[in-house]
Enzyme design. Structure first.
Site, PDB file in Angstrom:
ATOM      1  N   GLU A 274       0.835  -1.198   0.000  1.00 27.74           N
ATOM      2  CA  GLU A 274       0.000   0.000   0.000  1.00 27.74           C
ATOM      3  C   GLU A 274       0.872   1.252   0.000  1.00 27.74           C
ATOM      4  O   GLU A 274       0.790   2.076   0.920  1.00 27.74           O
ATOM      5  CB  GLU A 274      -0.898  -0.002   1.243  1.00 27.74           C
ATOM      6  N   PRO A 275       1.739   1.431  -0.980  1.00 24.00           N
ATOM      7  CA  PRO A 275       2.618   2.599  -0.956  1.00 24.00           C
ATOM      8  C   PRO A 275       1.857   3.872  -1.319  1.00 24.00           C
ATOM      9  O   PRO A 275       1.008   3.858  -2.212  1.00 24.00           O
ATOM     10  CB  PRO A 275       3.652   2.270  -2.044  1.00 24.00           C
ATOM     11  N   ARG A 277       3.304   7.631  -0.166  1.00 25.36           N
ATOM     12  CA  ARG A 277       4.321   8.683  -0.269  1.00 25.36           C
ATOM     13  C   ARG A 277       5.386   8.369  -1.312  1.00 25.36           C
ATOM     14  O   ARG A 277       5.812   9.241  -2.072  1.00 25.36           O
ATOM     15  CB  ARG A 277       4.982   8.833   1.101  1.00 25.36           C
ATOM     16  N   ARG A 313       2.037  19.862   6.457  1.00 27.28           N
ATOM     17  CA  ARG A 313       3.077  18.968   6.992  1.00 27.28           C
ATOM     18  C   ARG A 313       4.074  19.662   7.922  1.00 27.28           C
ATOM     19  O   ARG A 313       4.355  19.128   8.989  1.00 27.28           O
ATOM     20  CB  ARG A 313       3.804  18.226   5.864  1.00 27.28           C
ATOM     21  N   TYR A 317       3.859  18.128  11.555  1.00 32.07           N
ATOM     22  CA  TYR A 317       4.891  17.120  11.882  1.00 32.07           C
ATOM     23  C   TYR A 317       6.298  17.716  11.908  1.00 32.07           C
ATOM     24  O   TYR A 317       7.277  16.966  11.812  1.00 32.07           O
ATOM     25  CB  TYR A 317       4.907  15.990  10.839  1.00 32.07           C
ATOM     26  N   CYS A 343      -3.281  33.155  10.255  1.00 34.18           N
ATOM     27  CA  CYS A 343      -3.104  33.766  11.580  1.00 34.18           C
ATOM     28  C   CYS A 343      -2.810  32.710  12.638  1.00 34.18           C
ATOM     29  O   CYS A 343      -3.644  32.435  13.518  1.00 34.18           O
ATOM     30  CB  CYS A 343      -4.336  34.569  11.928  1.00 34.18           C
TER      31      CYS A 343
HETATM   32  N1  LLP Z   1      -1.600   1.887   4.415  1.00 32.19           N
HETATM   33  C1  LLP Z   1      -2.158   2.358   5.534  1.00 32.19           C
HETATM   34  C2  LLP Z   1      -3.047   1.489   6.294  1.00 32.19           C
HETATM   35  C3  LLP Z   1      -1.867   3.669   5.978  1.00 32.19           C
HETATM   36  O1  LLP Z   1      -2.422   4.124   7.085  1.00 32.19           O
HETATM   37  C4  LLP Z   1      -0.990   4.475   5.214  1.00 32.19           C
HETATM   38  C5  LLP Z   1      -0.678   5.838   5.635  1.00 32.19           C
HETATM   39  C6  LLP Z   1      -0.443   3.948   4.030  1.00 32.19           C
HETATM   40  C7  LLP Z   1      -0.768   2.652   3.675  1.00 32.19           C
HETATM   41  C8  LLP Z   1       0.480   4.720   3.148  1.00 32.19           C
HETATM   42  O2  LLP Z   1       1.670   5.024   3.798  1.00 32.19           O
HETATM   43  P1  LLP Z   1       2.879   5.699   2.993  1.00 32.19           P
HETATM   44  O3  LLP Z   1       3.389   4.695   2.005  1.00 32.19           O
HETATM   45  O4  LLP Z   1       2.366   6.912   2.333  1.00 32.19           O
HETATM   46  O5  LLP Z   1       3.869   6.026   4.062  1.00 32.19           O
HETATM   47  N2  LLP Z   1       0.033  12.691   6.670  1.00 32.19           N
HETATM   48  C9  LLP Z   1       1.294  12.084   7.069  1.00 32.19           C
HETATM   49  C10 LLP Z   1       1.349  10.602   6.699  1.00 32.19           C
HETATM   50  C11 LLP Z   1       0.203   9.824   7.249  1.00 32.19           C
HETATM   51  C12 LLP Z   1       0.211   8.379   6.799  1.00 32.19           C
HETATM   52  C13 LLP Z   1      -1.086   7.742   7.092  1.00 32.19           C
HETATM   53  N3  LLP Z   1      -1.180   6.385   6.666  1.00 32.19           N
HETATM   54  C14 LLP Z   1       2.440  12.857   6.447  1.00 32.19           C
HETATM   55  O6  LLP Z   1       2.203  13.834   5.745  1.00 32.19           O
HETATM   56  O7  LLP Z   1       3.598  12.522   6.692  1.00 32.19           O
END
Ligand code: LLP
Length: 419
Positions: A274-275, A277, A313, A317, A343
């Site tokens: 499930e990629p 980012r 972001r 974070y 603001c």
């Molecule tokens: N699968 C599940 C169950 C997830 O909760 C997530 C991300 C992904 C896959 C995808 O993860 P990735 O490959 O993108 O790391 N808003 C935060 C990141 C939150 C991630 C939430 N879940 C940020 O901007 O860093």
């Protein structure tokens, strides 16, 4: 690798000059490179090309329909976490057989909608959710394919707020309860156990936490099979980090794949990923214009026209994003706090950032904002959502329009007693 490069000191997205684009579109806006999206998807796919892995792009990272369509054409499925994301995936012609449904709180309507279209798998996060899915499926005289999301109690993730695999996090079935809940699922009519699911966090920059989580899950699969559970799939979630330019170099998908193959090959399961980012992050930038340069007692503020509502972001974070001038100059390097118009003191994209001196009306590009950028925007301070532009070679298309102020407020209603 991405397709945002300087040509004779001007920043381009593929073959599109961002200065000219900004004139046409107005700032701020997001711009995505189709070639980069395709490239990242291919790199991931190639890393697992000798397997029957399903790459279910995490829609939450960037849910724009055009982005989904590109990835669908590259063979991606979708990992969705809401009815809205399911709808988007279907609109983008992603086949239901490539859709997995994650998330801790699937509602009655969402479960029904997913059963209606026949998704590949529900990733179930708790006992009550398991019971709800079974009950709905039974009432419809069908069987829902499920995996249980197991929380392996491994700490990982680029920031406290994006770590999901520890016992204290709300996600998944606690490690110590996994086997017994599978036992319950096995006896439950209305669900068919297909596999195991794990996702430990996001922006993970090392292989070690993945490896320890996946090894733990491999032992669980052996135990479950011994218990008589038919485990044929293993969903390893997302989480692979990307370089944001602050010196962190996450593993290449090839190395990630090598480790996974080593750990999972003996299990003989279909892998699901499930990629999010890793696919979208470096495929997008946020272009914003300097409004003012404000000299304060001990610092200079570079005040730009994008705000924390457009890119959360850094505020949420403490995330680092490289900031590049759209037109390179030979001017002196100056230290700026780069801030927006909202603001809130947290409306800051960078603190004490070294940049060549910039003047009002000049453009900067906030890099690596293709994932969790536009996806997390709000209209705070009544700032309409900013446009998203897709670039393909020398072409560009507006793939989400900038609403007018009128459009922004049109869904609000003044009650009759106030008219
Ligand atoms: N699968 C599940 C169950 C997830 O909760 C997530 C991300 C992904 C896959 C995808 O993860 P990735 O490959 O993108 O790391 N808003 C935060 C990141 C939150 C991630 C939430 N879940 C940020 O901007 O860093």
């Amino acid at each position: 690798m991405h397709h945002f490069q300087y040509r004779e000191n001007r920043l381009f997205a593929e073959d599109v000059d961002l200065t000219a684009l900004a004139e046409q579109i107005g700032t701020p806006f997001y711009v995505y490179s189709e070639a980069t999206l395709r490239r990242h998807m291919r790199v991931f796919r190639q890393a697992f090309e000798h397997t029957d892995a399903l790459i279910a792009y995490a829609v939450k990272a960037n849910p724009n329909l055009a982005v989904l369509k590109i990835l669908a054409r590259e063979g991606a499925g979708a990992d969705v976490v809401s009815g809205g994301e399911l709808q988007r995936a279907l609109e983008a012609s992603i086949s239901p057989e490539k859709i997995v449904f994650s998330g801790v709180a699937k509602t009655f309507d969402e479960i029904n909608a997913a059963i209606d279209v026949g998704i590949y798998q529900f990733n179930v996060e708790s006992e009550p959710e398991l019971e709800a899915i079974a009950k709905i499926a039974r009432a419809r005289q069908t069987t829902a394919p499920i995996a249980l999301r197991i929380n392996p109690d491994v700490s990982a993730g680029g920031h406290e707020k994006i770590s999901t695999g520890r016992t204290e996090d709300k996600f998944g079935v606690p490690w110590s309860m996994a086997r017994s809940l599978y036992g319950k699922a096995r006896a439950l009519e209305g669900v068919a156990i297909k596999g195991v699911d794990v996702h430990i966090g996001s922006q993970i920059a090392e292989l070690a936490p993945f490896e320890s989580a996946f090894k733990k899950i491999a032992t669980l699969i052996a135990d479950l099979r011994a218990d008589g559970c038919p485990i044929e799939r293993l969903d390893l979630g997302g989480g692979l980090g990307i370089p944001y330019g602050e010196g962190v170099t996450p593993p290449h998908p090839k190395d990630y794949a090598e480790m996974i193959t080593r750990v999972t090959k003996p299990l003989d399961v279909q892998l699901i990923f499930e990629p999010g980012r890793m696919i979208a992050g470096n495929a997008g930038v946020l272009v914003t214009r300097v409004v003012y340069v404000k000299e304060s007692i001990d610092r200079k503020f570079l005040i730009v026209d994008a705000g924390m509502n457009d890119l959360m972001r850094p505020a949420l974070y403490d995330a680092w994003h490289d900031i590049w001038p759209v037109e390179k100059t030979e001017r002196d390097i100056t230290e700026y706090d780069v801030v927006g118009p909202v603001c809130e003191s947290s409306d800051r994209f960078a603190k004490a950032r070294s940049l060549p001196e910039l003047l009002p009306s000049e453009l900067v590009s906030i890099m690596s904002t293709g994932a969790y950028g536009a996806a997390q925007t709000s209209q705070y301070n009544s700032r309409p959502l900013i446009p998203e532009i897709l670039v393909h070679h020398d072409q560009h298309a507006v793939i989400r329009q900038r609403p007018s102020f009128q459009k922004m407020i049109e869904s609000e209603v003044i009650p009759t007693w106030l008219v």
